[in-house]
Each structure stands twice: as structure tokens, then as C-alpha cells.
Design a protein around this motif. Structure first.
Motif, short mmCIF file in Angstrom:
data_model
loop_
_atom_site.label_atom_id
_atom_site.label_comp_id
_atom_site.label_asym_id
_atom_site.label_seq_id
_atom_site.Cartn_x
_atom_site.Cartn_y
_atom_site.Cartn_z
N GLN A 61 0.82 -1.21 0.00
CA GLN A 61 0.00 0.00 0.00
C GLN A 61 0.86 1.26 0.00
N ALA A 62 1.99 1.23 0.72
CA ALA A 62 2.89 2.37 0.70
C ALA A 62 3.46 2.60 -0.69
N CYS A 63 3.81 1.53 -1.38
CA CYS A 63 4.30 1.65 -2.76
C CYS A 63 3.21 2.20 -3.67
N ASP A 99 5.95 13.31 -2.36
CA ASP A 99 5.92 14.53 -1.57
C ASP A 99 4.61 14.75 -0.83
N VAL A 100 3.74 13.76 -0.77
CA VAL A 100 2.46 13.91 -0.10
C VAL A 100 2.65 13.83 1.41
N THR A 105 2.82 0.99 11.04
CA THR A 105 2.61 1.95 9.95
C THR A 105 3.72 3.00 9.92
N LYS A 106 4.14 3.48 11.07
CA LYS A 106 5.21 4.47 11.14
C LYS A 106 6.51 3.91 10.57
N GLY A 131 10.26 6.90 3.25
CA GLY A 131 10.64 8.30 3.26
C GLY A 131 9.48 9.28 3.22
N PHE A 132 8.29 8.91 3.69
CA PHE A 132 7.14 9.80 3.67
C PHE A 132 7.17 10.74 4.88
#
Length: 703
Positions: A493-495, A504-505, A524-525, A532-533
Motif C-alpha cells: 500500500q505504501a508503494c 511529496d504527499v 505503519t510508522k 521516506g514519507f
């Protein structure tokens, strides 16, 4: 793995050491799946960078002081330790040879003394290479050609050497004469490899490499039926559901309703309450507090016991195939369609699946009007008609369930469905379309397609756990929200967010107020950090279990207050203000103030002011009758004007409503207008408010 860890792994090691005052190097190596030397080398890196201060003991490493993380820690170079002196090694080998000659050599060992010990102790790691025809009546090993390179000749005796893989089944040892023991061969050509033969080969030495242990764990996932083994451990396992998984009562917490699911085909399990997953060895490790290597050995021991009892159900294939995979560990894998209880399924193309599920989604949406209970349930959850149409929410008549369509984030194609049962007797509230080539639950984000444009424009995305959370956040707060449909975000899901929305969101993680939500947000963190979010964690008020319940309760409270306000509007609307103001204006226009006396002129001005107030009241009443047609956060479009979306942008003199003091108890709306001061646009009466990012809305009279 003898290479240094990358930046992500080094940071994870730093976090791990910060959270533990004492660690064992072997445990850390198992956690990060690296060699122990790699762990030592990277601990030394952190010490040189002054990030940690440790004290080595005979049991492990004690963490005494820690510092703040710095990125330059990855640039630290560690000088490898010197290699062992070859002269010292030669002297050690020479001493060993002299000792062997003094005791008469290893060749005097009797086979009859060694073989019975192997037959009695199933945990032994000794295996024999010679064939069954090399034992004489005296119990000595006869002379023959060496069967392998690790067979030694000493005075016409062939001495079996220690090897890592078992080549002979100790359970097939048969007695010949008194005190003599012979080996019964396994005829592979005739297919005589039985469950007992396989059980005898499933031996993992006590001293073995980490790669070997991992390969054994992979063999367990490939060839052992996980639900059958769970029943052997005393875990309550239910029948297979439509998703191809077995619901189980998790033994790691006080589970009364099945919250853990075991996948027989993949050999893995996942507990939604604990937010923990793994295979058979991981379950044993958590249940008994073992190290990973010891847990793998216990699983193999339990499997051997089951096979000796004739319980071949624990295998997903015939013993011969499993035996071949064990001998060639890591080289031979079970095909996914080889399970003895899995029927052959017809492969359907993704294009045909998309067409079928698109038609099914339309059927569910059309059937919603047939169920009054379903419509009442959605109304109680706070969903309005427009939101139901936007998300394509439907109703499944067969299972009496509310249906949510999981769409492709870019194309909008229906990939699968999430069913929420509204039957009062249903024990399982949620279920999903089984994973296939088109839909994987852990790789999609519900609602992302509906808010994709807004997320790209505002560079923000809210992540919540459930579908109702995402729907109500978009409906009530007008923010882009998507549901993970789990307690934590998966790497897939992160991808997806990185690929579709952008790197950059800014991500806001809205957790639930329960134990699973607390554990899930930590996972999740870690996932967001690895990608890198930029993220921030939010949570609802403590009296609510999730954000959906808070928004639903607040909406009901607003509706009660709005009922009183609407009553006031109706009372004011019934007053003949417009007629009164019109007649008063006509009378005032016919009066010339210059001919009036002083007292009459005072009365004239007061009546004129009352008329102006009545006209302002009429304007405000008509404004309140307008409907909110657009709402969102202000941004500058390509022409330099502030806008809510592509259809609503503002120029000088236009009326707008903005939300002020948003951080303090949700804030409040004020009506103002937009003007320009020569440098930028600003809000009249609120010139200090920065318009970019401010929540705003507009009203228009519905025709």
C-alpha cells in the motif's frame, strides 16, 4: 549475509537497541536475518558515531547510553578484524593429529556402538553414508568403494563421518544376529519413501548456519499444512472460509472470537488483534519464547512425531516429494497447485474478471433500494445519498451485507468487494473477496480512487483503518481519506501511494483508540519511514473508539442543533418583512427631509436606519437558504487565484466562508469576501489569516 546493513537497516538496528536495555547478538541476528558478525560490525558503527554506548558481558550487550540519530552514521567505516594466524591454525591441526594417534585413531570405533545410539536418539545429527551391504556379522564395516568424498579408509574399515543431511532412516534398522545391526535401504526407484522415512530425515543439527535454518523454515512453509499443525499445538482451528483461509483463536491473547487466520497454501498466519504475522516457526517462537532456530527444530520434531504416528495430513504433498525437497533444501519447491486437497481452478483472465465484477458492482448498487434495513443502517451510520452514489455502495441479498467496491486507484476498475454483514445473528462482520490475480486486499486502499485528484492537488492524504472511517472523513471534513482495511499499512500500500499520489504527499495516520490500533500505528510508522514519507499521527477523542464514531456522534448532535435553528428560520421566514420594507421605502421616498421639523427629522432618520437593518436581515435570511455547493482547502491555481477546485475560484469582491481557529475545538465558519492589496489576495475582516491551506466553502441558491 556478511555485507554491512543499508541505511534503513542501520536505523532499524539503532531503534531496536534504543528500545532494549540488554540484547543478545544471536537474537538480534535472528530478528534482522543477518549474520552475527554483521550485527557486531554495525553496533561498532553506532559506537564510533557516538549514537550508543555499550558494555559487553558474557551473556550479551548492555545498552548504557544513547544519543540522537544522525544520517552521517552510515558513513562510518569499521576496520575488519585481523585474520587468524595460519601458523596458529597449523599448530592446532598438528596437536589434533597427535592426539588421535595416541588414542589409537578414529578407525577403532565399532559400528555396533554407534548405530544403536543413532536409532535411539532421533535428535542426533549423525548420518551414515555406506550402503546396507557393507556390514558383516561381527558388526564391523566391510571394505568397499567410498560412497562419498567424506568417507575415510583406516585398515580396511570404512568410518562413517558426520554430515549435515541424513541419508539413512534410523527407524529402518533391523537386527540380524546377537549384537549385530544392519541398515535397511530405501528403494527410491520403487517409490518406497514413506512417511516414516521422511520423518527420520527431518533432523536439523544443533550447530548449523543461519542460512540452513532459514532454508528449513522455508521448507516448513512449503510442505507442512499449517492448520493441521496448529491443531497439534492445541489451537482452535475452524473450517476453511470462502477466502481460502482457516479462522483460528489466537493463543497469543485472550481470543474469544476468531481474529487469526491461517493460510494453508501459503503457510502463513496473521492476527488482526495482535497485528502479528508469521509461519509455524514464528508461532512456536511466540508461544514458547524460543529463539527462531530452536522454534524451527521444535516444529520439525513435532512433524516427525505426527509422521511416525501415521498422520500424513500434516503434509501438503506425498512423502516422496517432501523428502526430495528436504534433501535438496532450497532447490526444490512445491508447485502451488500440488496440494492434495486443492482442486484445480480455471484461470480466468483479468479482463474478464474486471467485466464480471463491474457488472456485479452495478447489481449490488441497484439492489440497495430493495432493502429498507440496509438503507436504515447506512442512514444511522451518517451516510447521505450523494456519498452512497459516489462510492457505489450496494447490498448483497444472499448474505444480507453492505457491499463496498474496491477500485483501482487510477482506472477505477472494480477489483474486489468488502462485505459488511448487517444480519443480527452474524458472528463475522467483515469478509473480502478471496485474493486472486486481480485483487489482493493488502495491496489496495479503499477510497483512494474517489479522492485521488484532491490528494494530488492538496498534497495531503489521510489514512484510516476502516471503510466507514474514510467515507465519513471525506463527507464531513471534506478531506482526502483512504482506508487500509487493516490496523497497519502494508509495504504494498505504501508503494501504491508513492506510485499514484507521489512521494511529496503529507500523510496523516488516524489511528483507532484500542490496543490493536496502538500496535498497528507503530508498524505503519516504520513502513512510512522506510519509504521516506512525511507523516503525522492523529487520533479521535478518548471517548470514541474510532474516527467514524466521533464524526457520526458529532453529526447527530449538529442535526439536533440544526433542528432548532431551522425552527428559528421558519419563524422569521413567516414574517412579512419583504412587504413591510418595500412599503416603508415607498413612504420614505416621498418625504422631503428639508421641510421637516427637528423632531420629525429625528424620527425620519431612525426609521430609515430600521429599514436598512431590515434589508440586511432579509439578505442574511436569503443567504442562509442557499446550499453549500463546494468545500475544500484553498490553493493557488495556474492563474494565480485562490480556488477550492477546478470549478470554483475567487476574484475580488466575491463572498466566501472560511474556517477560523480550526485548531481550537474544530473552529467556526465566518462569512467574508476576497479582496486584493496589490501583493496578494486576503479576506476582509480577517487580513492576518493565510489563505493558502485554509478550509473554505461557497454557497449558491439552488434553482
Amino acid at each position: 549475509m556478511n555485507l554491512d546493513m543499508n541505511t534503513n537497516k542501520l536505523y532499524q538496528l539503532y531503534v531496536y537497541l534504543v528500545n532494549h536495555s540488554f540484547v543478545r547478538i544471536s537474537d538480534v541476528a535472528d530478528v534482522f536475518a543477518v549474520h552475527r558478525a554483521t550485527v557486531w560490525r554495525n553496533i561498532r558503527k553506532l559506537e564510533i558515531a557516538n549514537l550508543i554506548q555499550t558494555q559487553r558481558t558474557c551473556e550479551g550487550v548492555k545498552i548504557e547510553k544513547v544519543g540522537e540519530w544522525r544520517q552521517d552514521a552510515t558513513q562510518v567505516k569499521v576496520v575488519p578484524r585481523k585474520a587468524r594466524d595460519s601458523n596458529v591454525a597449523s599448530k592446532t591441526v598438528l596437536k589434533e593429529k597427535i592426539r588421535i594417534q595416541e588414542v589409537g585413531g578414529r578407525g577403532n570405533a565399532r559400528t555396533e556402538q554407534v548405530v544403536p545410539n543413532v536409532a535411539m536418539e532421533m535428535e542426533s545429527n549423525v548420518a551414515f553414508v555406506p550402503s546396507c551391504n557393507c556390514v558383516d556379522k561381527a558388526g564391523n564395516v566391510a571394505s568397499q568403494e567410498p560412497a562419498a568424498a567424506n568417507v575415510s579408509y583406516i585398515k580396511n574399515h570404512i568410518v562413517p563421518q558426520l554430515v549435515t543431511r541424513a541419508r539413512v532412516n534410523p527407524a529402518t534398522l533391523v537386527n540380524q544376529q546377537s549384537g549385530a545391526t544392519a541398515l535397511k535401504p530405501i528403494d527410491c526407484e520403487k517409490g518406497e519413501i514413506t512417511a516414516v522415512s521422511l520423518a527420520s530425515a527431518l533432523i536439523l543439527p544443533s550447530k548449523v548456519s543461519t542460512d540452513r535454518v532459514r532454508a528449513a523454515a522455508t521448507w516448513i512453509r512449503e510442505w507442512i499444512d499449517l492448520p493441521v499443525y496448529f491443531r497439534h499445538l492445541g489451537i482452535t482451528v475452524q473450517r476453511e472460509n470462502r477466502s481460502g483461509e482457516h479462522p483460528c483463536l489466537c493463543p497469543l491473547h485472550g481470543d474469544t472470537e476468531p481474529s487469526m487466520y491461517a493460510n494453508s497454501e501459503k503457510g502463513i498466519w496473521y492476527c488482526h488483534a495482535c497485528s502479528i504475522s508469521g509461519d509455524a516457526a514464528e508461532m512456536v517462537r511466540h508461544m514458547y519464547g524460543m529463539r527462531f532456530g530452536d522454534a524451527v527444530r521444535k516444529v520439525l520434531k513435532d512433524v516427525r512425531q505426527l509422521l511416525f504416528k501415521g498422520e500424513t495430513r500434516v503434509l501438503l504433498a506425498i512423502p516422496g516429494e517432501a523428502y526430495r525437497a528436504w534433501i535438496d533444501l532450497g532447490k526444490y519447491k512445491r508447485p502451488r497447485n500440488q496440494s492434495s486437497r486443492k482442486q484445480k481452478t480455471t484461470t480466468v483472465s483479468n479482463k474478464l474478471l474486471k467485466m464480471q465484477r463491474w457488472e456485479l458492482a452495478h447489481k449490488y448498487a441497484a439492489d440497495l433500494c430493495l432493502s429498507q434495513d440496509a438503507k436504515n443502517y447506512l442512514r444511522e451510520r451518517g451516510l447521505d445519498a450523494n456519498t452512497i452514489r459516489t462510492y457505489g455502495i450496494g447490498w448483497d441479498q444472499k448474505t444480507n451485507s453492505i457491499v463496498f467496491s474496491n477500485r483501482d486507484a487510477v482506472t477505477g476498475d472494480v477489483l474486489g468487494f468488502t462485505y459488511r454483514s448487517i444480519a443480527p445473528t452474524s458472528k463475522k462482520r467483515y469478509r473480502n473477496t478471496p485474493d486472486d490475480s486481480l485483487f489482493q486486499k493488502g495491496a489496495v486502499l479503499f477510497g483512494l480512487y474517489e479522492v485521488l485528484k484532491e490528494a494530488k492537488r492538496s498534497k495531503t492524504l489521510y489514512l484510516v483503518e476502516g471503510g466507514f472511517d474514510a467515507i465519513l472523513m471525506r463527507q464531513e471534513l471534506r478531506v482526502p481519506a483512504a482506508a487500509m482495511q487493516a490496523s497497519h499499512l502494508s509495504i504494498e500500500q505504501a508503494c501504491l501511494i508513492e506510485r499514484v499520489v507521489g512521494k511529496d504527499v503529507k500523510i496523516y495516520v488516524v489511528r483507532d483508540n484500542d490496543e490493536a490500533g496502538g500496535k498497528g500505528v507503530e508498524l505503519t510508522k516504520k513502513t512510512l519511514q522506510s519509504k521516506g514519507f512525511d507523516y503525522e499521527v492523529l487520533r479521535p477523542k478518548n471517548v470514541f473508539k474510532d474516527i467514524a464514531e466521533q464524526l457520526q456522534t458529532e453529526k447527530q448532535e449538529r442535526m439536533r442543533k440544526m433542528g432548532k435553528i431551522n425552527t428559528m428560520k421558519d419563524l422569521l421566514g413567516k414574517l412579512p418583512l419583504s412587504v413591510t420594507v418595500q412599503k416603508v421605502n415607498q413612504i420614505l421616498e416621498n418625504i422631503e427631509p428639508s421641510v421637516l421639523s427637528a423632531d420629525e427629522r429625528l424620527e425620519y432618520h431612525l426609521l430609515n436606519r430600521v429599514t436598512e437593518h431590515l434589508e440586511a436581515a432579509l439578505y442574511d435570511l436569503s443567504y442562509l437558504n442557499k446550499k453549500v455547493t463546494a468545500q475544500g482547502r484553498l490553493y493557488k491555481n495556474s492563474s494565480g487565484r485562490y480556488a477550492i477546485n477546478e470549478d470554483h475560484y475567487f476574484t475580488c469582491g466575491e463572498t466566501i466562508e472560511i474556517l477560523v481557529n480550526e485548531e481550537e475545538d474544530g473552529g467556526y465558519w465566518v462569512r467574508t469576501r476576497i479582496e486584493h492589496n496589490g501583493e496578494d489576495y486576503y479576506a476582509v475582516d480577517r487580513p492576518k489569516i493565510r489563505l493558502r491551506g485554509t478550509m473554505a466553502r461557497v454557497r449558491y441558491l439552488q434553482g
